[in-house]
Write a protein that holds these residues in place. Structure first.
Motif, PDB file in Angstrom:
ATOM      1  N   GLU A  99     -11.329  20.625  20.292  1.00  0.00           N
ATOM      2  CA  GLU A  99     -11.225  20.355  18.850  1.00  0.00           C
ATOM      3  C   GLU A  99      -9.969  19.547  18.550  1.00  0.00           C
ATOM      4  O   GLU A  99     -10.000  18.584  17.778  1.00  0.00           O
ATOM      5  CB  GLU A  99     -11.205  21.669  18.072  1.00  0.00           C
ATOM      6  N   ARG A 153     -10.350  15.940  19.708  1.00  0.00           N
ATOM      7  CA  ARG A 153     -11.169  15.163  18.760  1.00  0.00           C
ATOM      8  C   ARG A 153     -10.337  14.746  17.556  1.00  0.00           C
ATOM      9  O   ARG A 153     -10.417  13.608  17.088  1.00  0.00           O
ATOM     10  CB  ARG A 153     -12.383  15.973  18.308  1.00  0.00           C
ATOM     11  N   ARG A 163      -8.036  11.907  18.552  1.00  0.00           N
ATOM     12  CA  ARG A 163      -8.773  10.645  18.678  1.00  0.00           C
ATOM     13  C   ARG A 163      -9.091  10.060  17.307  1.00  0.00           C
ATOM     14  O   ARG A 163      -8.993   8.850  17.092  1.00  0.00           O
ATOM     15  CB  ARG A 163     -10.064  10.854  19.473  1.00  0.00           C
ATOM     16  N   GLN A 164      -9.449  10.921  16.372  1.00  0.00           N
ATOM     17  CA  GLN A 164      -9.799  10.458  15.026  1.00  0.00           C
ATOM     18  C   GLN A 164      -8.584   9.872  14.311  1.00  0.00           C
ATOM     19  O   GLN A 164      -8.682   8.805  13.691  1.00  0.00           O
ATOM     20  CB  GLN A 164     -10.378  11.624  14.219  1.00  0.00           C
TER      21      GLN A 164
END
Length: 212
Positions: free
Chosen positions: A98, A101, A104-105
């Motif tokens: 999580e 992610r 990366r976002q």
């Protein structure tokens, strides 16, 4: 031409670095054994450089990295503009799918030029640079023609170098720094800056043989 020469060094390794845990500005961790060895190796390699002033962030890991310089007779000046980026809810947490992610976002947002974007409870790159601006305004005003040593942190160094060099933060990912890596920037009175060294770890070559 009178130039301001800035030696930027990242702090030595901490256990959080070794474990891949985000520290940010909210985790005031200490150097581990390897970090202290790195700091000592950096000092031994550059001890003959005549610095006119030495600056650290407010966090312990930069002060420990510069402890050899303090023992050598330098006063360590502190400025929050060198503090690490505030990673908000991610600070102090072990890596997870999580979290990866989320990183990366946010990195994608920044790569697209949205520098007002932040993780929850954290700061944006714009805010991080705004913290640093008063320091570099002061240095250009009071230290032109001088050579300074500044100890900071991985993400904040990306923010600082990309802005000082006029490339913009869309390029900040290129300014990676190993623990105790050195980068050198020369700045004219006008603010024009030149990068003469990036992420150099020559001082760690012999150390690697001992610690792997």
């Amino acid at each position: 031409m009178s130039l301001l020469t800035l030696y930027f060094v990242r702090h030595g390794e901490t256990d959080y670095n070794r474990q891949g845990i985000v520290q940010g500005s909210g985790i005031d961790s200490s150097l581990n054994e390897i970090g202290l060895l790195q700091a000592g190796a950096f000092f031994q390699h550059y001890r003959e450089t005549a610095f006119d002033a030495v600056f650290a962030s407010t966090l312990i890991r930069t002060h420990q990295t510069l402890s050899f310089w303090k023992d050598y007779g330098y006063d360590i000046r502190v400025h929050p503009g060198l503090n690490e980026f505030n990673w908000g809810v991610h600070e102090g947490k072990k890596p997870s799918p999580e979290q990866n992610r989320s990183f990366r976002q946010i990195l994608q947002k920044w790569a697209e030029g949205d520098f007002a974007e932040r993780v929850p409870e954290g700061e944006s790159p714009i805010e991080a640079w705004d913290r640093a601006v008063p320091l570099f305004d002061l240095l250009r005003e009071e230290y032109m023609g001088k050579t300074l040593l500044l100890c900071s942190h991985g993400r904040q160094l990306r923010v600082i170098l990309s802005n000082l060099l006029g490339e913009g933060m869309i390029h900040m990912e290129k300014y990676n720094h190993h623990n105790t890596a050195l980068s050198i920037v020369k700045i004219e009175k006008s603010g024009k800056a030149e990068l003469t060294l990036l992420n150099d770890i020559t001082h760690l070559e012999n150390l690697k043989l001992n610690v792997g």
